[in-house]
Structure formats: C-alpha cells, structure tokens
Enzyme design. Structure first.
Site, mmCIF file in Angstrom:
data_model
loop_
_atom_site.group_PDB
_atom_site.id
_atom_site.type_symbol
_atom_site.label_atom_id
_atom_site.label_comp_id
_atom_site.label_asym_id
_atom_site.label_seq_id
_atom_site.Cartn_x
_atom_site.Cartn_y
_atom_site.Cartn_z
ATOM 1 N N SER A 217 -5.300 43.494 56.711
ATOM 2 C CA SER A 217 -6.720 43.194 56.542
ATOM 3 C C SER A 217 -7.446 44.222 55.677
ATOM 4 O O SER A 217 -8.526 43.943 55.161
ATOM 5 C CB SER A 217 -7.404 43.098 57.906
ATOM 6 O OG SER A 217 -7.187 44.269 58.668
ATOM 7 N N ASP B 293 -16.102 47.259 65.501
ATOM 8 C CA ASP B 293 -15.081 47.386 64.458
ATOM 9 C C ASP B 293 -15.290 48.728 63.757
ATOM 10 O O ASP B 293 -16.211 48.886 62.951
ATOM 11 C CB ASP B 293 -15.193 46.235 63.449
ATOM 12 C CG ASP B 293 -14.118 46.299 62.361
ATOM 13 O OD1 ASP B 293 -13.359 47.287 62.333
ATOM 14 O OD2 ASP B 293 -14.057 45.370 61.539
ATOM 15 N N HIS C 87 -12.412 48.457 59.753
ATOM 16 C CA HIS C 87 -12.750 47.876 58.459
ATOM 17 C C HIS C 87 -14.065 48.446 57.947
ATOM 18 O O HIS C 87 -14.723 49.237 58.628
ATOM 19 C CB HIS C 87 -12.832 46.354 58.578
ATOM 20 C CG HIS C 87 -11.567 45.744 59.090
ATOM 21 N ND1 HIS C 87 -11.365 45.445 60.428
ATOM 22 C CD2 HIS C 87 -10.426 45.394 58.450
ATOM 23 C CE1 HIS C 87 -10.151 44.944 60.588
ATOM 24 N NE2 HIS C 87 -9.550 44.906 59.408
#
Length: 464
Positions: A182, A432, A435
């Site tokens: 990702s 998160d 990311h």
C-alpha cells in the site's frame, strides 16, 4: 544543437534563463555566459542571432502542452507554478553545467532537515480524483493544515520543487509501474495528483478488491502509469478468513501478476516492508524454509529480515534477467521502508498526535526501521553491479526512510475516516499512522524520483 536542446528540457529550475524567470516574478543567480557577436562589421550574424530564439521558442512549445490546467480550485499560492514558462535560451554554458552535474557524485538526499515552506503543495484534497479515501485528510476534516507547509532541504544540494511538465517529458511514450504494497499505492496516487496539475490522467483499467490493479493513460504524452498489488514482490498467498491465518511466501518465484508484464514496462518502482512483519510461512524450492511468528506449527522460527532480503534478490534478479538479457532494458527504483509513528494503541485517540516534524537530531533512525532500510539499500547496490553488464538497464534506490521518519505529523491518524469527531471526541477511534495524507510528505518521494530520472536522462545524452 540537438543534444543541447534536449538537455535544456530537463534543466533544473535554478539554472534556467534569467529573463524567463523575471517574467514569472522569480529571481535567478544563473547568468547566460554566451557572447554577443559584434554588430559593427557584418549584419548577417545579427539577423541569425535574432531569429534563432524565435525558432527555438516555436520548437519548444510545439513539443509541450500549450495550455496549463485550470487552477480555479488550487490554493492561491500554487497558481503561479502552473503557468506556462518561457523556454530557456540554448547557451553552451548550460550544457557544460549539466555535464558537470553528471560527473559529480549524486546528491545525498537522505541527510537534511524539514524547513518551513510558504508555497505549500501543488494540489489539494478536492482537485485530484485519484486519492484513496483513507488518505484524503483534508476532505475528511483535518483542521491542522500546518503539515502541508514543509519541504525537505538536503544538506549538500537543493531539491527543486516538483515540475510536472518535466516529469511528463521524461516519461513520454513510456510505461511506469508501481509494484508492491500500500505504500507503493500511496506514492503512486501522490504522483498522479501532481501530474494532474499539468495533464489529465484517464483511468483505463481497474481490477481486484480495493482497486489493487489500476492503469492510467496520459494522452498528452502517451504515458501509461500502473499500480500492481504485490506486497511481497514474490509469489505469495495472503492470510484470510477462509484460508490460512498466516501469509505464505515462495521466495524463489517472482509474483507473475507483475512479472508477466515486464516486457511492456519501461520503469518500475518497487516498495515492500510492512507486510513482512505479519505471521508467515516461507518456502524455497517448494520446501518449507521456516516461519515468522507461527506458534502451533512445526516450523523453525527464522524471523523476517533474511526473508525480505531473499524476496528483493528474486525481484531484482528477475527484472535484470528478463529486461537486461534481451537488450530491451528498463529502469528499476526501490523506495525504501517508510516507518510508522504509532504512540500507544492503534485504536486509541492520539495514536499519532504530533503536529510538526521532528527537529534535526530529535529522532534517530535505529532498530527495525534502520535494519530494513539497510537491507534494501544493500540489495540495490548489489543489483547495480549486475545491471552494469547490460546496456540501458539502470537500478537505483529511492532512500526515503530518514526523511519519512522525521514526519510524524503527516499521517491520516483518525482522519482515515470522514469527520471522526463529529459527535465529540471518542476514547476509541481507529488510526492510520502508517500511510500518508495526500497531499503530504509522500510528495517529496516523487520530487526525489524526478531528480533521479533527470540525472539519468542527462547522463544518457552526455554519453551519446
């Protein structure tokens, strides 16, 4: 003249024509060192020198997109960047400067610091349609936008602001593929957003859960940019509710979901790391090699460091063998491990609470982050030595580990979901801290990628 013209299409902004920069309201220390011929003896040289810039002007603009994109929705401070710039004059001194750049050691972008930047990003959360929902921090209600106004300043050189037109020119008629986990997707979407300020990407293919396989086409430059979900680079079976509760990796076989397409890929950007931390069983020569965190299974615990190294070796070896041996060549770049910044539980408010970058010396690259980064750098260096045997095959590392480590403020945190505190602050909220917000620090990765590409192109022209 042809070689000089090519070189000027990728000149760094700080050495472009001073007159062009005055028209854009930007100062420059670069001075044209070409000498004006005497006009008192022969009129013909004067005529030639007067017409030459006009011819070059027309040639330049017929090769570049004539109209900049609409900037109505961009931040006011960014609108100047998208205006068409006047092409530089073609002086012999510029060629010598670029030749000097090639002969010097490449800039070490790993050492530097984050400094304030009034300009901010090229794009925002509403002007780009390719941002994954989980990274669209602006539209999800993040109010502290100070994280947008920083830029990475290397110690030994200058990192120019990203120029989408230059990137598009260097990639004209080529296929660029992002392959990995990702983080590869995060970097891809950052690039698409920045390029979209100069040319429109058209989605031409999508497949897989969460759009894990997608492809865009830039008609203006006949460019294809793809993303391939391949979190191990090698063949693997991901853990699932209906299958094994651990990953299974086959370390001596590349993942053919991207390997089969290598023939049509001109440049590949690889990115792996985080998925190797999960429980897994490893296979080599179709036999169990060992495992990582597999209680209850009768396998030897071998950790994941050596496994990641083997996976990288297999991926780089496959690229070299399939692209180098047949003489077609390709460019391979490995983006190094990007550290996470969890402080406490992942589902507790304030999991990544920082609102500013770490100051220089405040955070040290160490432990697992340093180990993973070092393995990746070492494997790229080893692959470089092999790649030199093949013409047109280039391998480079995009070392972003330290500069990413210094940006604990750039993650979505609770804003991976829209307006997480609309009903008040909750004690438990999913975060998160892995990311990156878009726009955000990940944009710097593509700034450095452009500099790698620029140097490669100039070197190829100088060597012709």
């Amino acid at each position: 003249m042809e070689k000089s013209s090519k070189l000027h299409s990728v000149l760094r902004p700080e050495i472009r024509d001073s007159e062009s920069r005055r028209e854009m309201g930007v100062s420059s220390s670069f001075k044209d060192q070409s000498h004006t011929p005497s006009l008192t003896r022969k009129p013909w040289p004067y005529t030639i020198y007067a017409l030459l810039p006009i011819a070059i002007f027309l040639l330049f603009f017929y090769r570049l997109p004539l109209l900049p994109p609409s900037t109505d929705q961009l931040p006011r401070s960014n609108r100047l960047i998208l205006s068409a710039s006047v092409p530089p004059s073609l002086s012999s001194s510029s060629f010598s400067q670029e030749e000097k750049i090639v002969n010097e050691a490449p800039c070490d972008y790993t050492n530097g610091k984050w400094v304030r930047d009034k300009l901010g990003p090229l794009y925002n959360g509403t002007t780009c349609g390719t941002i994954k929902e989980g990274q669209n921090c602006i539209t999800h209600g993040r109010a502290d936008l100070g994280y947008l106004y920083w830029r990475w300043k290397p110690r030994q050189c200058k990192l120019p602001r990203f120029d989408p037109n230059t990137f598009l020119q260097l990639l004209r008629n080529k296929h660029l593929a992002f392959v990995g986990d990702s983080m590869a997707r995060n970097q891809l979407e950052s690039l698409l957003c920045m390029l979209a300020t100069a040319s429109t990407p058209n989605l031409v293919y999508r497949d897989g859960e969460d759009n894990k396989f997608r492809r865009w086409h830039f008609a203006s430059h006949n460019i294809t940019i793809s993303v391939y979900w391949s979190p191990f680079l090698v063949r693997g079976v991901e853990k699932s509710k209906t299958g094994p509760d651990h990953n299974e990796l086959y370390l001596d076989h590349v993942d053919e979901k991207w390997g089969n397409d290598l023939e049509h890929i001109d440049m590949v950007v690889l990115s792996i790391g985080h998925w190797f931390l999960h429980p897994a069983v490893y296979y080599e020569d179709d036999e169990v090699l060992g495992c990582h965190y597999c209680p209850g299974l009768n396998h030897t615990e071998i950790g994941f460091y050596g496994v990641l190294r083997k996976a990288l070796k297999t991926a780089l070896k496959t690229i070299i063998e399939r692209k180098g041996a047949n003489g077609k060549g390709t460019d391979a770049v490995l983006t190094t491990f990007s550290p996470s910044h969890f402080e406490g539980d992942w589902d507790k408010a304030g999991a990544c609470p920082k609102t500013q970058p770490y100051k220089e010396g405040e955070k040290v690259l160490e432990g697992m982050d340093a180990d993973l980064r070092n393995i990746e750098v070492e494997e790229v260096e080893a692959a470089k030595g092999i790649a030199k045997q093949f013409q047109g095959l280039r391998v480079e590392v995009l070392d972003v580990t330290k500069l990413s480590l210094m940006r604990p403020d750039g993650h979505p945190g609770p804003y991976m979901y829209p307006f997480p505190f609309a009903n008040g602050v909750q004690e438990r909220v999913q975060n998160d801290c892995v990311h990156w917000c878009l726009p955000g620090p990940v944009d710097t990765w593509n700034q450095i990628l452009l500099e790698i590409m620029r140097r490669w192109q100039i070197q190829s022209w100088v060597e012709e």
